[in-house]
Write an enzyme that holds these catalytic residues in place. Structure first.
Site, short mmCIF file in Angstrom:
data_model
loop_
_atom_site.label_atom_id
_atom_site.label_comp_id
_atom_site.label_asym_id
_atom_site.label_seq_id
_atom_site.Cartn_x
_atom_site.Cartn_y
_atom_site.Cartn_z
N HIS A 126 -8.09 5.80 -11.78
CA HIS A 126 -7.00 4.84 -11.68
C HIS A 126 -6.34 4.62 -13.05
O HIS A 126 -5.11 4.62 -13.18
CB HIS A 126 -7.54 3.48 -11.20
CG HIS A 126 -7.81 3.38 -9.75
ND1 HIS A 126 -6.87 3.65 -8.78
CD2 HIS A 126 -8.94 3.00 -9.07
CE1 HIS A 126 -7.38 3.44 -7.57
NE2 HIS A 126 -8.64 3.05 -7.73
N GLU A 150 -5.54 5.87 -4.95
CA GLU A 150 -6.91 6.18 -4.55
C GLU A 150 -7.16 7.69 -4.56
O GLU A 150 -8.30 8.13 -4.76
CB GLU A 150 -7.22 5.59 -3.19
CG GLU A 150 -7.22 4.07 -3.15
CD GLU A 150 -8.19 3.44 -4.14
OE1 GLU A 150 -9.16 4.10 -4.57
OE2 GLU A 150 -7.97 2.26 -4.50
N HIS A 205 -14.41 6.82 -10.91
CA HIS A 205 -13.40 6.33 -9.97
C HIS A 205 -12.37 5.46 -10.68
O HIS A 205 -11.16 5.72 -10.62
CB HIS A 205 -14.11 5.53 -8.87
CG HIS A 205 -13.21 4.92 -7.85
ND1 HIS A 205 -13.05 5.45 -6.59
CD2 HIS A 205 -12.41 3.82 -7.89
CE1 HIS A 205 -12.20 4.71 -5.90
NE2 HIS A 205 -11.80 3.70 -6.66
N GLU A 206 -12.86 4.43 -11.37
CA GLU A 206 -11.93 3.51 -12.04
C GLU A 206 -11.19 4.20 -13.19
O GLU A 206 -10.03 3.88 -13.48
CB GLU A 206 -12.67 2.28 -12.54
CG GLU A 206 -13.38 1.47 -11.45
CD GLU A 206 -12.45 0.98 -10.35
OE1 GLU A 206 -11.22 0.94 -10.56
OE2 GLU A 206 -12.95 0.64 -9.26
#
Length: 502
Positions: free
Chosen positions: A270, A296, A266-267
Site C-alpha cells: 500500500h 489491495e 502487505h502494508e
C-alpha cells in the site's frame, strides 16, 4: 476568466482541500497509535469540524463555478492533460459531495470516529453488545446517503461502486462464483491430506526482533526509512499522508512472526503505491490510489505473489535468521516455502492463507448484503458469522473477538470495502502474467532480494497514475486486456496442486 487564472485558482483550491485531508489523516493515525483513550471524544469533534470544512470548500458556489469555467476551457482545448485529469476526478468528487448535506457529513465523521473508539474496547473485551448499536446506526446512515447519491440503485451497489468503479453485487456474484468453483474443491482435497505444522512457526520472537524484521522488509520493498514511519496497532493499516510521508503499522504476536512478515509486506505494498504517484499530482485530488481494488492488488501482490513465492524464500530466510537465529537458522528455504503456504481454514482473515482467504471475504460480503437488504440487523451478525464460518470454513467460532469483532472496517463505515480484497488478489495474478510477458524476471528479482525490476513495472503501469485513471482503464493499459479472473483461478489451482502433489 483567463485559463491561467482558472488553473491557478483550481490549484489553490485543491491544496486547501488537501490540507484538511492531511490534518484528518494525522488525527486518525494518532487515534489508532498513541492517543489516550480519553481523548476520543475531542478527536471526534475535531475530525467532524475538519470534514465539515472540507465539504464546504468542495461544494461551495465558487468551487462549482470554477469547475464550470474549467469545463468550458477543456472543451475549448485549453487545458493540459494533467489539469484535465484533475478536473475529471474533482468534478466527480464534487457531484457526489453535493448530494450529501454538509451537516450530515460532519455527523458521519463524528459517528465513525466514536464507533472506532468503541470497537477497540469491544474487541479487547469480547463485547459485541457495546458495538452493536453503532453498526445499525452506520448502516442506516449509509443507506440514506446511498439514496442521496442514486435513489434508483440498490444502496449496497452504490457503495460497492464507490470502492471499485463499475462493480455491483451482480458483478461480484459472478466473480465469487468463479473463484468458489476453484477454491472450494481444492480446500476439500487439501483438507484430506495430513499436514504437520513445523515447530519454528510457533517459536517466540520478541517484539524488538520483529520490528527489526519489519524495517528490513520495508527497505527491501524500496521504502525509504526517512519517509516511512512504523508503529504497532490493534488492526494494521497504512496511509499515504503526503510526499515523503507514509505510515505503516503492524501487530506483533511473539509466537507468530510470519503474521508480522506478511502484514508488513502487505502494508508496504500500500505504502509503495502511495509514495510512487507522479509528483505532478502532489497536493491534488489525484495524489492517492485510484480504488480499493487496485490498492489491495498492490498490497496483496507483495504479501502473496512476492512474499509467499518459492523464489523469495532465501531473502526472507536471510532476514529471519538475522533477527531470530535461534528459531530459523536450521530451516531451509523449501521448508519455509511449504510452511508459509499451508492451506487450512482459520478464524482470522488477516492470517488466512492465499487459498482460503477469499472464503473470508465471501462471508463478510454475504452479511453486508443482508444488512443492506434489511434481511438482518446488527443483532443477527454474531449468529450469521457463526453459521457462515461453518458453511465456508468448517469452523466453530469460539467468541466474537475472533469472529465479527476481528476487523475494524465496519467501525469506520467501510461497508462495500471487503470484496475489493478478493478482487485485488485476482487483479494481481493478471498483473503478474503481464509483467512476465513484458520481460520482467520476476523469479530472479525475488530470489535476489532485489525487487527494483518489479517495482519499476508497477510504477510505470499502476503507481504513477494515482487517481488519474480508474481501475479498469489501468488494467487494460497494463495487461492489454480487460480484467479476467481466470488468471487468478489458474494461479491458485496450479500453485496449490503442485504444493500438495494433487
Amino acid at each position: 476568466m483567463k485559463p491561467t487564472d482558472a488553473v491557478r485558482d483550481f490549484t489553490r483550491l485543491q491544496r486547501d482541500l488537501w490540507c484538511r485531508e492531511y490534518l484528518t489523516s494525522i488525527l486518525d493515525f494518532d487515534g489508532e497509535t498513541v492517543a489516550p483513550e480519553n481523548g476520543a471524544a475531542a478527536r471526534a469533534e475535531a475530525m467532524g469540524v475538519l470534514s465539515e470544512e472540507h465539504h464546504r470548500l468542495l461544494t461551495s458556489q465558487s468551487a462549482q463555478d470554477l469547475v464550470a469555467e474549467l469545463t468550458k476551457q477543456q472543451e475549448a482545448g485549453a487545458l493540459d492533460d494533467t489539469t484535465a485529469a484533475e478536473l475529471r476526478v474533482f468534478a466527480r468528487d464534487q457531484r457526489e459531495a453535493l448530494a450529501i448535506p454538509t451537516d450530515e457529513v460532519a455527523a458521519w465523521s463524528r459517528l465513525t470516529s466514536e464507533a472506532n473508539a468503541v470497537w477497540h474496547k469491544a474487541k479487547l473485551a469480547n463485547d459485541w453488545a457495546s458495538f452493536e448499536p453503532y453498526v445499525d446506526r452506520i448502516v442506516e446512515t449509509l443507506k440514506r446517503h446511498a439514496s442521496y447519491l442514486d435513489a434508483n440503485r440498490d444502496p449496497y451497489d452504490v457503495w460497492l461502486d464507490q470502492y471499485e468503479r463499475g462493480m455491483d453485487a451482480a458483478s461480484y456474484d459472478a466473480f465469487f462464483n468463479q473463484v468458489r468453483s476453484t477454491v472450494v474443491p481444492l480446500v476439500h482435497e487439501i483438507g484430506a491430506i495430513p499436514t504437520k505444522r513445523p515447530a519454528f512457526l510457533d517459536a517466540c520472537v520478541p517484539e524488538a526482533a520483529q520490528m527489526g524484521i519489519a524495517r528490513d522488509l520495508l527497505a527491501l520493498e524500496g521504502l525509504d526509512p526517512a519517509g516511512c514511519a512504523l508503529a504497532c496497532v490493534e488492526h494494521p493499516f497504512s496511509d499515504g499522508f503526503a510526499p515523503g510521508d507514509v505510515r505503516v503499522t503492524t501487530h506483533i504476536y511473539e509466537q507468530d512472526v510470519l503474521s508480522n512478515v506478511f502484514t508488513i509486506l502487505h502494508e508496504g505494498g500500500h505504502a509503495s503505491y502511495e509514495q510512487n504517484v507522479d509528483s505532478a499530482y502532489d497536493y491534488t485530488c489525484l495524489a492517492h490510489g485510484t480504488s480499493m481494488g487496485i490498492h489491495e492488488s498492490q498490497s496483496r501482490f507483495f504479501e502473496n505473489y512476492v512474499g509467499r513465492s518459492r523464489a523469495f524464500m532465501e531473502p526472507l530466510l536471510s532476514i529471519l535468521c538475522a533477527h531470530a537465529p535461534e528459531a530459523y537458522e536450521g530451516v531451509d528455504a523449501g521448508t519455509l516455502y511449504r510452511a508459509a503456504n499451508i492451506a487450512a481454514p482459520g478464524l482470522i482473515r488477516m492470517d488466512a492463507d492465499e487459498l482460503t482467504y477469499p472464503l473470508h471475504i465471501m462471508l463478510r460480503y454475504d452479511i453486508e448484503r443482508m444488512l443492506f437488504s434489511s434481511e438482518a440487523t446488527a443483532r443477527d451478525i454474531p449468529g450469521l458469522w457463526a453459521k457462515l464460518s461453518r458453511d465456508y470454513l468448517g469452523l466453530e467460532v469460539p467468541d466474537d473477538a475472533r469472529g465479527c469483532l476481528q476487523d475494524t472496517h465496519w467501525s469506520g463505515g467501510s461497508f462495500g470495502y471487503f470484496p475489493s480484497y478478493a478482487l485485488g488478489s485476482a487483479y494481481g495474478a493478471q498483473f503478474l502474467a503481464a509483467m512476465r510477458g513484458d520481460g520482467v524476471d520476476f523469479e530472479g528479482a525475488c530470489a535476489a532480494g532485489d525487487l527494483a525490476p518489479i517495482a519499476a513495472w508497477l510504477r510505470d503501469k499502476i503507481w504513477r497514475w494515482g487517481r488519474g485513471k480508474d481501475a479498469q482503464e489501468l488494467i487494460a493499459g497494463a495487461c492489454g486486456a480487460p480484467f479476467d479472473a481466470t488468471y487468478y483461478c489458474t494461479y491458485l489451482d496450479t500453485k496449490f496442486r503442485e504444493l500438495y502433489g494433487l
